[in-house]
Write an enzyme that holds these catalytic residues in place. Structure first.
Site, mmCIF file in Angstrom:
data_model
loop_
_atom_site.group_PDB
_atom_site.id
_atom_site.type_symbol
_atom_site.label_atom_id
_atom_site.label_comp_id
_atom_site.label_asym_id
_atom_site.label_seq_id
_atom_site.Cartn_x
_atom_site.Cartn_y
_atom_site.Cartn_z
ATOM 1 N N GLY A 1 49.745 -10.394 5.249
ATOM 2 C CA GLY A 1 51.020 -9.856 4.766
ATOM 3 C C GLY A 1 52.017 -9.722 5.902
ATOM 4 N N ARG A 2 51.548 -9.184 7.039
ATOM 5 C CA ARG A 2 52.464 -8.996 8.175
ATOM 6 C C ARG A 2 52.881 -10.340 8.773
ATOM 7 N NH1 ARG A 2 48.725 -5.228 11.253
ATOM 8 N NH2 ARG A 2 47.325 -6.008 9.647
ATOM 9 N N ARG B 1 39.482 -0.727 12.247
ATOM 10 C CA ARG B 1 38.804 -0.029 11.155
ATOM 11 C C ARG B 1 37.738 -0.945 10.578
ATOM 12 N NH1 ARG B 1 44.244 1.388 9.719
ATOM 13 N NH2 ARG B 1 44.486 -0.511 8.481
ATOM 14 N N ASP C 1 42.431 -9.760 8.482
ATOM 15 C CA ASP C 1 43.578 -8.889 8.226
ATOM 16 C C ASP C 1 44.860 -9.449 8.844
ATOM 17 O OD1 ASP C 1 44.901 -6.712 7.232
ATOM 18 O OD2 ASP C 1 44.313 -5.356 8.848
ATOM 19 N N GLY C 2 45.986 -9.170 8.175
ATOM 20 C CA GLY C 2 47.291 -9.511 8.758
ATOM 21 C C GLY C 2 48.054 -10.602 8.037
ATOM 22 N N ASN D 1 41.553 -3.598 -3.385
ATOM 23 C CA ASN D 1 42.683 -4.544 -3.461
ATOM 24 C C ASN D 1 43.251 -4.722 -4.879
ATOM 25 O OD1 ASN D 1 41.459 -6.756 -0.808
ATOM 26 N ND2 ASN D 1 42.884 -5.049 -0.704
ATOM 27 N N ARG E 1 54.467 -12.737 0.656
ATOM 28 C CA ARG E 1 53.107 -12.356 1.074
ATOM 29 C C ARG E 1 52.081 -13.418 0.690
ATOM 30 N NH1 ARG E 1 51.775 -7.284 2.651
ATOM 31 N NH2 ARG E 1 49.677 -7.545 1.857
HETATM 32 C C1 FPP Z 1 44.230 -8.801 4.356
HETATM 33 O O1 FPP Z 1 45.540 -9.047 4.817
HETATM 34 C C2 FPP Z 1 43.781 -9.948 3.604
HETATM 35 C C3 FPP Z 1 43.434 -9.924 2.283
HETATM 36 C C4 FPP Z 1 43.457 -8.713 1.459
HETATM 37 C C5 FPP Z 1 43.034 -11.139 1.594
HETATM 38 C C6 FPP Z 1 42.274 -12.110 2.451
HETATM 39 C C7 FPP Z 1 42.408 -13.424 1.805
HETATM 40 C C8 FPP Z 1 42.514 -14.598 2.454
HETATM 41 C C9 FPP Z 1 42.383 -14.787 3.892
HETATM 42 C C10 FPP Z 1 42.763 -15.834 1.723
HETATM 43 C C11 FPP Z 1 41.525 -16.338 1.087
HETATM 44 C C12 FPP Z 1 41.591 -15.775 -0.242
HETATM 45 C C13 FPP Z 1 40.721 -15.917 -1.166
HETATM 46 C C14 FPP Z 1 40.896 -15.122 -2.399
HETATM 47 C C15 FPP Z 1 39.556 -16.797 -0.956
HETATM 48 P P1 FPP Z 1 46.692 -8.107 4.281
HETATM 49 O O2 FPP Z 1 47.304 -8.732 3.085
HETATM 50 O O3 FPP Z 1 46.171 -6.711 4.070
HETATM 51 O O4 FPP Z 1 47.676 -8.149 5.506
HETATM 52 P P2 FPP Z 1 48.619 -6.966 5.991
HETATM 53 O O5 FPP Z 1 47.717 -5.868 6.485
HETATM 54 O O6 FPP Z 1 49.390 -7.614 7.090
HETATM 55 O O7 FPP Z 1 49.464 -6.575 4.823
#
Ligand code: FPP
Length: 244
Positions: free
Chosen positions: A19-20, A193, A16-17, A64, A29
């Site tokens: 996007g941030r 979570r 996770d993270g 997602n 992103r």
């Molecule tokens: C959560 O971070 C991450 C994801 C939904 C995707 C995870 C994917 C990768 C690590 C890249 C590898 C990808 C593939 C398809 C093999 P978030 O986007 O929810 O981050 P945030 O909570 O900061 O917005």
């Protein structure tokens, strides 16, 4: 390869993270996901070197799909390119690639890349990389219930078969039937979570939270998680005295 003492056999990761991280660096992103994909590549090697036998990465959840279309398309394109690019290295390093989740719903190119990686790496033995794609823990359990009902209907006494259904038999109806239960579940990104990840198989997992965003997760962070795991007393519902 022999099992290493005290090392978690199966590590699962909520990456996770992304996007941030991207926001923090004023980047799109998708750039966060690209950086995240690099760490996903590395963690498989760190895990194999540490003696971990299976690593499950939560790459795309059933929820997602509701993200902006551009982000979903970007993630799927990244998946296809990354898998094909990594295939020779997976072969060289003995990584067996597998997936958990509804693969049929993936776009054609991503599905083809997944099928090819599964087929070509099927005999590798060093570590299993299990990419969870279009995966949801509740959905996995619902599908298991449907299979269990079908199975019961074939028995002489279906009602009795369901009444006697135990956890081992039920697990055989789940997508995770061929993986081992999760020993250590790591989540980055400063959230605490489970987010519908491996609900059944993480029943007795040790949880480890790292506040860094996934693209900043390092080998040292991974080794700290493993170290922390080795210091835990896993009681599986027993008392400490019983274990002693
Ligand atoms: C959560 O971070 C991450 C994801 C939904 C995707 C995870 C994917 C990768 C690590 C890249 C590898 C990808 C593939 C398809 C093999 P978030 O986007 O929810 O981050 P945030 O909570 O900061 O917005």
């Amino acid at each position: 390869m022999t099992e290493k003492d005290n090392v978690p056999g199966h590590v699962a990761v909520v990456m996770d993270g992304n996007g941030r991280w991207a926001e923090q660096h004023r980047l799109p992103r998708l750039e966060g996901h690209r950086r995240g994909a690099r760490i996903a590549r590395h963690i498989v090697e760190w895990a194999a070197d540490a003696g971990v036998r299976q690593i499950s990465l939560f790459a795309f959840s059933t929820e997602n799909w509701a993200r902006p279309k551009r982000e979903v398309e970007g993630l799927m394109a990244l998946l296809a390119t990354m898998l094909l690019k990594e295939l020779p290295k997976m072969q060289k390093k003995g990584v067996r690639f597998r997936t958990l989740g509804g693969i049929d719903a993936l776009p054609e190119k991503a599905r083809q890349a997944v099928d090819r990686a599964c087929l070509e790496t099927r005999n590798n033995k060093r570590i299993d990389l299990i990419l969870c794609l279009n995966y949801g823990g509740q959905q996995e359990i619902i599908e298991g219930v449907k299979l269990a009902a079908k199975w019961a209907a074939t028995r002489d006494d279906p009602e009795q078969a369901l009444a006697n259904l135990d956890t081992d038999t039920f697990r055989s109806f789940l997508w995770c039937a061929e993986t081992r239960p999760v020993d250590l579940l790591i989540r980055t990104g400063a959230e605490r979570r489970i987010s519908n990840f491996l609900l059944w198989d993480a029943a007795y997992a040790e949880l480890y939270f790292c506040d860094k965003y996934w693209p900043d997760f390092s080998e040292q962070d991974f080794l700290s998680a493993i170290d922390d795991f080795t210091s835990r007393e896993r009681r599986f519902g027993l008392t400490g005295n019983q274990l002693a």
